[in-house]
Design a protein around this motif. Sequence first.
Motif, mmCIF file in Angstrom:
data_model
loop_
_atom_site.group_PDB
_atom_site.id
_atom_site.type_symbol
_atom_site.label_atom_id
_atom_site.label_comp_id
_atom_site.label_asym_id
_atom_site.label_seq_id
_atom_site.Cartn_x
_atom_site.Cartn_y
_atom_site.Cartn_z
ATOM 1 N N LEU A 21 0.836 -1.206 0.000
ATOM 2 C CA LEU A 21 0.000 0.000 0.000
ATOM 3 C C LEU A 21 0.867 1.252 0.000
ATOM 4 N N LEU A 77 -0.883 -1.333 -5.636
ATOM 5 C CA LEU A 77 -2.155 -1.088 -4.961
ATOM 6 C C LEU A 77 -3.120 -2.252 -5.161
ATOM 7 N N HIS A 83 -6.202 -3.039 -2.534
ATOM 8 C CA HIS A 83 -6.848 -1.727 -2.597
ATOM 9 C C HIS A 83 -7.305 -1.481 -4.045
#
Length: 541
Positions: free
Chosen positions: A120, A153, A158
Amino acid sequence: ELVMPAMNLSRQFATLLGWLKALPVELVRVRPVLSTWYASVSMSCGELGGVEPRLRDAERWLNTTADTTGMVVVDEDEFRRVPGMIPLIRAGLALARGDMLETVKNARRVLDLAPEDNLLMLGGAASQLGLAAWTNGDLETACRMTTDGMTNLRLAGHISPAIGSAIVLADIQIEQGCLHEAMTTYGRGLQWATEPGAPVLPGAADMYVGMSALTYEHNDLKTATQHLLTSQALGEFAGLQQNPYRWCAAMARIRVTQGELDGALDLLDQAEQLYVANFSPNVRPIATRKTRVWVAQGRLGEALGWAREQGLSVENELGYLHEFDHITLARVLLSLYQSDRADRSIQEAMGLLERLLKAAEEGRRKGSVIEILVLQSIAYHAQGDLPAALKPLQKALTLAEPEDYVRMFVDEGPSMAQLLLEAASLGIMPDYTGKLIAAFEVEKWKSEDKPDLPPAPPEGHLQSPRPTGERGDGEPLTEPLSQRELEVIRMFKTELSGPEIARELVIALSTVRTHTKSIYNKLNVNNRRAAVKRAAELNLI
């Protein structure tokens, strides 16, 4: 505090911010993890003023010599991420404020601090470096870093930020002139946003808007329009904040192609009202797009007024963020020359285009390079210098053919059509020029088929029915329509295109055009709908 990561992942920023604001300030200040999340959520909600105070609250607990008595940590893993999260958030804050040096400094610090397995943080920092590079006009670095950020990501789970990165990446690829790669990127983002069995994620509607822009450039206007309608049908929750204004801007381009310039301006006015700034640079401002429509309408006074308001001149120092503006200024000057033949206008336009071309080539911004070359070709042609006009045109064609650019040329109108015919006659890229010339032919037929509704008569002034056997101007029809012309005009009542009429009547397309011109002349009309109406009034069909 424990639910923050999951709620952040599902982008429930407004709810989180409401909860955080309800907490006593002193309770937040002794919790470095909570303070960090507070700063992150505040930035996501656009409340930039609340970011730095919360970061300082978190940062004071990281000082190894500080007294940590009273500090509250409920998740040790999250606490270990705080040193990397602080510069990550500061990089975002700097990006929002347009400070690229601070953005790069903080994002690089994240890369130094983040553990290798913290995808992240690594993805977020790479994405920020990509946005900073894009803002500075370094598209190659922007593309590379955005790709890295998007990949990390997504691997971190995410998906929503990855979808946002896909939109950024496709925008950069379009600036690079890599249209096929951009379409692949939009397709990938759409797949992530519409996984089978899962709710449609925000960003799905944005992908359709992006694909519409690309299919528009490829001259597939039907599919371009359908993509926009699909985006609209998905609803507001399937789009990110920027989608409404991007949708209006995309539909405006289609309206221009349909000749509905006032409708295009209405849509751009809506886009201006709906515009929401984000971390991406605003490289194609709505005001500049409106100016291009004004130029198409011949409203050069207003276009010059726009240039003055923006402080634009041919003497400005050139930079990527205003490249689209300066190309538009060159268009205004070129149109001014075509209107009044003033030598100063064309000289200023040519000088500006030369400088723009050098900057765009150095920045490897192929999309801009192609447009600038096209304008140089038109400028030389306007001065009657055909050999000079064909040189930049050939270069533009060479760059544009692999990516299937069409509207880049067709949108320039009759001057470009004539140049392409000249290029084809000299054997310059015959397959591609033939494709573009064919697109111009279709455009011509669309123009001829476009309804031309007369203005409504003033209230209280009813028009008397026209006597049978008279032309639209009140005079008798002096020359009758031939049998073949009657067959053609009956076909006008259908939705068939010119080529389809030719196939139906088993005649050449050029013959259909000849009959059409004759019909228009005899009936004193200038489009198919008016011809059918006039023929019906004369009891011819």
